[in-house]
Enzyme design. Structure first.
Site, PDB file in Angstrom:
ATOM      1  N   GLU A 125       0.806  -1.227   0.000  1.00 25.91           N
ATOM      2  CA  GLU A 125       0.000   0.000   0.000  1.00 25.91           C
ATOM      3  C   GLU A 125       0.832   1.266   0.000  1.00 25.91           C
ATOM      4  O   GLU A 125       0.405   2.292  -0.549  1.00 25.91           O
ATOM      5  CB  GLU A 125      -0.959  -0.008   1.193  1.00 25.91           C
ATOM      6  N   HIS A 172     -15.024  -1.232   1.749  1.00 26.15           N
ATOM      7  CA  HIS A 172     -15.166  -2.152   2.880  1.00 26.15           C
ATOM      8  C   HIS A 172     -14.887  -1.432   4.205  1.00 26.15           C
ATOM      9  O   HIS A 172     -14.059  -1.863   5.014  1.00 26.15           O
ATOM     10  CB  HIS A 172     -14.235  -3.354   2.727  1.00 26.15           C
TER      11      HIS A 172
END
Length: 630
Positions: free
Chosen positions: A372, A422
């Site tokens: 990430e 999410h």
């Protein structure tokens, strides 16, 4: 083909090496002068890399200093941003920074020569200073050059050996090797000493080389003060089309000032005036060497944003159940008609629906896998090249792991788009490790950020389209589950706006939600209506900027009775945004109930988790009744 050493030596015979030595000396002198005048800075970290940069600037960097936005220019990124005295001294040598500015404004209030470089200077691509970030961003720049622009520019990154302890450096090398970025070279100033003593590997050059090689890059070990070796390594680096190069340059911290060479305790300290005067005299005193760098190679970017087809956003029927993450995928895919739109994924594109873009524009879709930090860094680098870059992953990881990269993107004032899916307890059975419950607070705190949380598919599509042209760092929070479409195709969702449902002159209370809790608020309003309580509902889809006018008017019209429900921890989220807005508006009366996730959640069905957290419709209705009856 790489130049052999005989050819390189012959070139050196016809090149005036003395002029390069003179430039390196000037870079050292100017680094001392500006930092001593400022009373702070990092001269020793600049002195060790002066020879490296003198050769690069004179013989290898291809750059038009009068046209820093020229697409063909090479890129030079100081990942070790604390060596700013060296960078600014280089700018003086090429004539874009005057001596007076260098000596009298460095690190001073209001000056553009800041302690660590920022893009307030047109030759600086991104702000650096948080170690381990320059090289990852350079991966994004180089991706743009190789796969999108298809231009022959090269990206050079000056790294410090201390920052090789950062995992982000190795994420960057791994992805650079995966994408065969031969247009990327890291020059590591291995000067052995960090801020507080020796570095982990000190001068174990073979250990560094093994690590570099293990991540798929090509290591070149050199003496970082031998001009011939530097030149040879830089030439070899540029000649490889398919493999990134890491030049491991063994250097001496404080080189040129014998009293402090390879001495601990001088990191981040300017030389005292008397020592500086002596050192400058020993180096031959101030000089005015001027350098003309090589011209950029010719070429035209393969992708230009001037012409493209019209964007036709998808539409849905009211009542259809659609997850906002799916709406994101459909919307960003519709934006693919714009050739400058690029999407990056963190190996979850089948869940975030970023993978939908790959189906329509695979050449502009980059997979960063579960990395990430590199995901966000590459997005920043592509933004530097002028691309409209979207990055997506699960919100819990997109915001938390690379947060420092996001923070520094704010310092750089670049334009990137982040989509976190999410989020919140609504994700259900996966449990608390996967639930972003801090992301709104984190993103609201970032300079230049926009924070959005749509409740249905049409509002998501409109906001994704808006993000493409929104400056700064825009973040959209998307839900996992499918929820009813409540807006028609003609509804508009401007930044800083909100949507008000069921407002009337006799409203007794206002229910404020966003995303999943907007649907809970609508259900709560229906329940309240059955018991004779009139409630309006506000869809606060734009959390930053927030709709201050609507919130203030609502507060006045409901006698200050407001219930905020959010799928987020109470600190820094929607409730905080509402309170800050009302405080700034000097609202005379406020009775607010904040329903948020206050305990550590577990696994379960989404409806059970929303109820357990106290943010479901029945809890919202109960809180509203308490305010009305109080």
């Amino acid at each position: 083909m790489s130049e052999d050493r005989t050819t390189t030596a012959a070139r050196w015979e016809t090149e005036d090496m003395d002029s390069i030595r003179a430039l390196a000396t000037q870079l050292r002198v100017d680094s001392i002068r500006c930092s001593t005048n400022a009373g702070s800075g990092h001269p020793t970290s600049s002195l060790s890399a002066a020879d490296l940069m003198a050769v690069l600037l004179t013989r290898h960097l291809r750059y038009d200093w009068e046209r820093p936005a020229l697409p063909n220019n090479d890129h030079l990124i100081f990942s070790k941003g604390h060596a700013s005295p060296l960078l600014y001294s280089m700018y003086r040598a090429v004539g874009v920074v005057e001596e007076e500015e260098l000596l009298n404004t460095y690190r001073q209030f209001g000056a553009r020569l800041q302690g660590h470089p920022t893009p307030v200077l047109p030759w600086v691509d991104v702000a650096t200073g948080s170690l381990g970030q320059g090289l990852p961003v350079a991966v994004g720049v180089s991706l743009g050059g190789r796969y999108l622009d298809k231009l022959p520019f090269h990206t050079w990154v000056l790294c410090g050996d201390s920052e090789l302890a950062e995992g982000s450096i190795w994420e960057a090398l791994d992805k650079a090797a995966y994408y065969k970025l031969g247009n990327l070279t890291a020059v590591v100033d291995v000067n052995r000493l960090g801020q507080d003593g020796p570095t982990e590997l000190q001068w174990d050059m073979d250990a560094y080389a093994r690590r570099v090689e293990a991540f798929g890059a090509r290591p070149l070990i050199i003496d970082g003060h031998d001009l011939s070796q530097i030149d040879d390594a830089l030439s070899r680096a540029r000649s490889d089309d398919d493999q990134p190069t890491v030049i491991l340059a063994k250097t001496i911290k404080g080189k040129g000032v014998p009293e402090i060479e390879d001495q601990n305790g001088w990191h981040g300290k300017a030389l005292p005036a008397d020592m500086a005067e002596k050192a400058i005299a020993a180096l031959g005193g101030p000089s005015s060497v001027r350098v003309t760098t090589r011209s950029p190679e010719s070429g035209t970017p393969a992708i230009t944003p001037e012409t493209h087809g019209s964007v036709a956003l998808p539409d849905w029927k009211i009542g259809d159940k659609v997850a906002t993450r799916a709406a994101f995928g459909a919307a960003v895919s519709a934006l693919a008609v714009r050739p400058e739109v690029v999407v990056l994924d963190g190996e979850v594109g089948n869940s975030t629906h970023a993978g939908d873009f790959k189906e329509v524009a695979p050449e502009r879709y980059f997979e960063m896998f579960i990395a990430e930090q590199q995901l966000v860094a590459a997005t920043i680098g592509l933004s530097v090249r002028g691309y409209v870059a979207f990055a997506s992953s699960f919100a819990a990881f997109l915001v938390s792991r690379p947060f420092d990269f996001i923070r520094m993107a704010g310092v750089s004032e670049v334009n990137i788009r982040l989509v976190g899916t999410h989020a919140g307890v609504e994700i259900g059975q996966d449990g608390p490790s996967q639930m972003a419950l801090e992301d709104i607070a984190a993103m609201r705190a970032v300079h230049s950020s926009t924070v959005l949380y749509p409740a249905d598919a049409p509002s998501t599509a409109q906001l994704v389209s808006t993000m493409a042209d929104t400056p700064g760092i825009s973040y959209l929070r998307a839900t996992r589950g499918a929820y009813p479409v409540i807006y028609g195709p003609d509804e508009q969702f401007p930044l800083g706006g909100s949507k008000v449902h069921g407002a009337g002159p006799d409203d007794q209370v206002a229910l404020i939600g966003a995303g999943v809790t907007l649907h809970e608020c609508l259900a709560a309003a229906e329940e309240l209506a059955r018991s004779g309580i009139k409630a309006r509902v506000i869809d606060l889809y734009s959390i930053k900027p927030v709709d201050v006018d609507t919130l203030r008017r609502t507060c006045l019209e409901t006698d200050g009775r407001i219930v905020v429900a959010e799928d987020h921890y109470p600190q820094g989220g929607i409730g905080s945004a509402v309170l800050e807005a009302l405080a700034s508006a000097n609202t005379p009366k406020l009775h607010m109930a904040l329903l948020a996730v206050r305990e550590l959640p577990g696994s379960g069905e989404p409806k059970d988790l929303l109820n357990a957290a106290g943010i479901s419709a029945r809890h919202i209705a109960a809180a509203a009744r308490d305010l009305v009856m109080d």
